[in-house]
Design a protein around this motif. Structure first.
Motif, PDB file in Angstrom:
ATOM      1  N   LYS A  13       0.838  -1.201   0.000  1.00 45.52           N
ATOM      2  CA  LYS A  13       0.000   0.000   0.000  1.00 45.52           C
ATOM      3  C   LYS A  13       0.873   1.251   0.000  1.00 45.52           C
ATOM      4  CE  LYS A  13      -3.893   2.083   2.363  1.00 45.52           C
ATOM      5  NZ  LYS A  13      -4.960   1.845   3.335  1.00 45.52           N
ATOM      6  N   ALA A  14       1.898   1.259   0.848  1.00 44.43           N
ATOM      7  CA  ALA A  14       2.789   2.414   0.927  1.00 44.43           C
ATOM      8  C   ALA A  14       3.586   2.587  -0.367  1.00 44.43           C
ATOM      9  CB  ALA A  14       3.731   2.260   2.118  1.00 44.43           C
ATOM     10  N   GLU A  15       4.118   1.486  -0.896  1.00 47.79           N
ATOM     11  CA  GLU A  15       4.949   1.576  -2.103  1.00 47.79           C
ATOM     12  C   GLU A  15       4.155   2.016  -3.323  1.00 47.79           C
ATOM     13  OE1 GLU A  15       6.926  -2.248  -2.207  1.00 47.79           O
ATOM     14  OE2 GLU A  15       8.609  -1.480  -1.009  1.00 47.79           O
ATOM     15  N   ARG A  16       2.883   1.629  -3.401  1.00 44.17           N
ATOM     16  CA  ARG A  16       2.037   2.081  -4.524  1.00 44.17           C
ATOM     17  C   ARG A  16       1.913   3.600  -4.545  1.00 44.17           C
ATOM     18  NH1 ARG A  16      -1.562  -2.253  -3.193  1.00 44.17           N
ATOM     19  NH2 ARG A  16      -2.876  -0.764  -2.093  1.00 44.17           N
ATOM     20  N   LYS A  17       2.085   4.211  -3.391  1.00 41.14           N
ATOM     21  CA  LYS A  17       1.964   5.662  -3.276  1.00 41.14           C
ATOM     22  C   LYS A  17       3.321   6.352  -3.169  1.00 41.14           C
ATOM     23  CE  LYS A  17      -2.529   5.611  -3.184  1.00 41.14           C
ATOM     24  NZ  LYS A  17      -3.413   6.408  -3.999  1.00 41.14           N
ATOM     25  N   ILE A  70     -11.408   5.386  10.498  1.00 42.14           N
ATOM     26  CA  ILE A  70     -10.713   4.338   9.741  1.00 42.14           C
ATOM     27  C   ILE A  70     -11.694   3.193   9.558  1.00 42.14           C
ATOM     28  CG2 ILE A  70      -9.638   3.294  11.784  1.00 42.14           C
ATOM     29  CD1 ILE A  70      -7.873   3.540   8.421  1.00 42.14           C
ATOM     30  N   CYS A  71     -11.871   2.765   8.330  1.00 41.39           N
ATOM     31  CA  CYS A  71     -12.790   1.669   8.003  1.00 41.39           C
ATOM     32  C   CYS A  71     -14.196   1.934   8.556  1.00 41.39           C
ATOM     33  CB  CYS A  71     -12.254   0.338   8.526  1.00 41.39           C
ATOM     34  SG  CYS A  71     -10.654  -0.106   7.843  1.00 41.39           S
ATOM     35  N   MET A  83      -8.613  -4.287  18.916  1.00 37.20           N
ATOM     36  CA  MET A  83      -9.092  -3.708  17.657  1.00 37.20           C
ATOM     37  C   MET A  83      -8.651  -2.250  17.534  1.00 37.20           C
ATOM     38  SD  MET A  83     -10.425  -4.256  14.799  1.00 37.20           S
ATOM     39  CE  MET A  83     -10.918  -5.923  15.098  1.00 37.20           C
ATOM     40  N   ARG A  84      -8.651  -1.521  18.637  1.00 36.85           N
ATOM     41  CA  ARG A  84      -8.212  -0.124  18.607  1.00 36.85           C
ATOM     42  C   ARG A  84      -6.732  -0.051  18.213  1.00 36.85           C
ATOM     43  NH1 ARG A  84     -10.181   1.388  23.139  1.00 36.85           N
ATOM     44  NH2 ARG A  84      -8.336   1.017  24.393  1.00 36.85           N
ATOM     45  N   LYS A  85      -5.905  -0.943  18.744  1.00 27.89           N
ATOM     46  CA  LYS A  85      -4.481  -0.951  18.399  1.00 27.89           C
ATOM     47  C   LYS A  85      -4.274  -1.286  16.923  1.00 27.89           C
ATOM     48  CE  LYS A  85      -2.938  -2.140  23.041  1.00 27.89           C
ATOM     49  NZ  LYS A  85      -2.393  -3.220  23.889  1.00 27.89           N
ATOM     50  N   VAL A  86      -5.044  -2.246  16.421  1.00 25.31           N
ATOM     51  CA  VAL A  86      -4.957  -2.601  14.999  1.00 25.31           C
ATOM     52  C   VAL A  86      -5.357  -1.402  14.149  1.00 25.31           C
ATOM     53  CG1 VAL A  86      -5.903  -4.069  13.177  1.00 25.31           C
ATOM     54  CG2 VAL A  86      -5.311  -5.068  15.393  1.00 25.31           C
ATOM     55  N   ARG A  87      -6.395  -0.709  14.548  1.00 29.01           N
ATOM     56  CA  ARG A  87      -6.854   0.472  13.800  1.00 29.01           C
ATOM     57  C   ARG A  87      -5.860   1.625  13.898  1.00 29.01           C
ATOM     58  NH1 ARG A  87      -9.598  -2.141  10.257  1.00 29.01           N
ATOM     59  NH2 ARG A  87     -11.498  -3.065  11.049  1.00 29.01           N
ATOM     60  N   TYR A  88      -5.148   1.740  15.027  1.00 29.50           N
ATOM     61  CA  TYR A  88      -4.070   2.735  15.099  1.00 29.50           C
ATOM     62  C   TYR A  88      -3.064   2.464  13.983  1.00 29.50           C
ATOM     63  CZ  TYR A  88      -5.178   4.241  19.977  1.00 29.50           C
ATOM     64  OH  TYR A  88      -5.740   4.743  21.119  1.00 29.50           O
ATOM     65  N   MET A  89      -2.671   1.200  13.867  1.00 31.13           N
ATOM     66  CA  MET A  89      -1.697   0.824  12.844  1.00 31.13           C
ATOM     67  C   MET A  89      -2.254   1.127  11.447  1.00 31.13           C
ATOM     68  SD  MET A  89       1.299  -1.231  12.543  1.00 31.13           S
ATOM     69  CE  MET A  89       1.150  -2.546  13.715  1.00 31.13           C
ATOM     70  N   ASP A  90      -3.510   0.738  11.205  1.00 29.93           N
ATOM     71  CA  ASP A  90      -4.128   0.997   9.904  1.00 29.93           C
ATOM     72  C   ASP A  90      -4.134   2.491   9.590  1.00 29.93           C
ATOM     73  OD1 ASP A  90      -4.656  -1.713   9.659  1.00 29.93           O
ATOM     74  OD2 ASP A  90      -6.774  -1.537  10.218  1.00 29.93           O
ATOM     75  N   LYS A  91      -4.483   3.291  10.565  1.00 31.85           N
ATOM     76  CA  LYS A  91      -4.562   4.743  10.378  1.00 31.85           C
ATOM     77  C   LYS A  91      -3.185   5.316  10.028  1.00 31.85           C
ATOM     78  CE  LYS A  91      -6.566   8.863  10.882  1.00 31.85           C
ATOM     79  NZ  LYS A  91      -7.578   9.350   9.970  1.00 31.85           N
ATOM     80  N   LEU A  92      -2.161   4.875  10.733  1.00 28.89           N
ATOM     81  CA  LEU A  92      -0.813   5.374  10.452  1.00 28.89           C
ATOM     82  C   LEU A  92      -0.350   4.984   9.055  1.00 28.89           C
ATOM     83  CD1 LEU A  92       0.912   4.678  13.894  1.00 28.89           C
ATOM     84  CD2 LEU A  92       0.052   6.865  13.037  1.00 28.89           C
ATOM     85  N   ILE A  93      -0.629   3.756   8.653  1.00 28.80           N
ATOM     86  CA  ILE A  93      -0.247   3.306   7.306  1.00 28.80           C
ATOM     87  C   ILE A  93      -1.036   4.087   6.251  1.00 28.80           C
ATOM     88  CG2 ILE A  93      -0.177   1.343   5.709  1.00 28.80           C
ATOM     89  CD1 ILE A  93       1.929   1.206   8.007  1.00 28.80           C
ATOM     90  N   ASP A  94      -2.316   4.332   6.505  1.00 27.08           N
ATOM     91  CA  ASP A  94      -3.121   5.146   5.584  1.00 27.08           C
ATOM     92  C   ASP A  94      -2.534   6.546   5.428  1.00 27.08           C
ATOM     93  OD1 ASP A  94      -4.932   3.179   5.006  1.00 27.08           O
ATOM     94  OD2 ASP A  94      -6.639   4.115   6.033  1.00 27.08           O
ATOM     95  N   GLU A  95      -2.169   7.151   6.545  1.00 28.92           N
ATOM     96  CA  GLU A  95      -1.585   8.493   6.492  1.00 28.92           C
ATOM     97  C   GLU A  95      -0.283   8.483   5.695  1.00 28.92           C
ATOM     98  OE1 GLU A  95      -1.237   9.791  10.548  1.00 28.92           O
ATOM     99  OE2 GLU A  95      -3.392  10.179  10.725  1.00 28.92           O
ATOM    100  N   ALA A 101       3.313  13.987   5.906  1.00 26.99           N
ATOM    101  CA  ALA A 101       4.698  14.106   6.352  1.00 26.99           C
ATOM    102  C   ALA A 101       4.941  13.183   7.542  1.00 26.99           C
ATOM    103  CB  ALA A 101       5.005  15.545   6.740  1.00 26.99           C
ATOM    104  N   MET A 102       6.108  12.562   7.564  1.00 26.39           N
ATOM    105  CA  MET A 102       6.450  11.620   8.635  1.00 26.39           C
ATOM    106  C   MET A 102       6.371  12.297  10.004  1.00 26.39           C
ATOM    107  SD  MET A 102       7.104   8.476   9.235  1.00 26.39           S
ATOM    108  CE  MET A 102       7.773   7.641   7.812  1.00 26.39           C
ATOM    109  N   GLU A 103       6.762  13.534  10.081  1.00 31.75           N
ATOM    110  CA  GLU A 103       6.706  14.259  11.353  1.00 31.75           C
ATOM    111  C   GLU A 103       5.273  14.312  11.893  1.00 31.75           C
ATOM    112  OE1 GLU A 103       7.232  18.859  12.164  1.00 31.75           O
ATOM    113  OE2 GLU A 103       9.187  17.899  11.937  1.00 31.75           O
TER     114      GLU A 103
END
Length: 108
Positions: A13-17, A70-71, A83-95, A101-103
């Motif tokens: 997902k990240a590399e496609r962008k 998210i979702c 589930m909240r922790k998984v969604r944290y990860m999803d949200k960060l990857i989406d961003e 910006a990484m910051e």
């Protein structure tokens, strides 16, 4: 669901962008406290998300700053802790994939 099965999807997902595996890893390290060696151990063991987060060295103290949708769910309203922790990860990857910006992703 194993973290190892989802991790390559995060990278794709990240590399496609135009983002990199290293940036995905940086986000995961920030969220969980893992480093390259311990993250690889989780992948090699095919840990499920419950184990992945249970064994995380330290959830970043700034996770409460991760908010929004998210979702179709508002992260801060998700009651199930895993589930909240998984969604944290999803949200960060989406961003990351959306070019933020990484910051800002790392809530600095």
């Amino acid at each position: 669901m194993s973290f190892a099965s989802v991790y390559p999807l995060y990278i794709q997902k990240a590399e496609r962008k135009g983002r990199t595996k290293e940036e995905v890893d940086t986000v995961i390290f920030w969220l969980t406290g893992y480093d390259a060696k311990t993250l690889q151990q989780q992948i090699d063991r095919k840990s499920d998300f419950e184990t992945f987060f249970a064994e995380a060295p330290e959830l970043n103290p700034n996770v409460s700053k991760i908010t929004g949708m998210i979702c179709g769910y508002r992260i801060e309203e998700i009651e199930d802790e895993l589930m909240r922790k998984v969604r944290y990860m999803d949200k960060l990857i989406d961003e990351l994939a959306k070019g933020r910006a990484m910051e800002k992703i790392l809530r600095k």
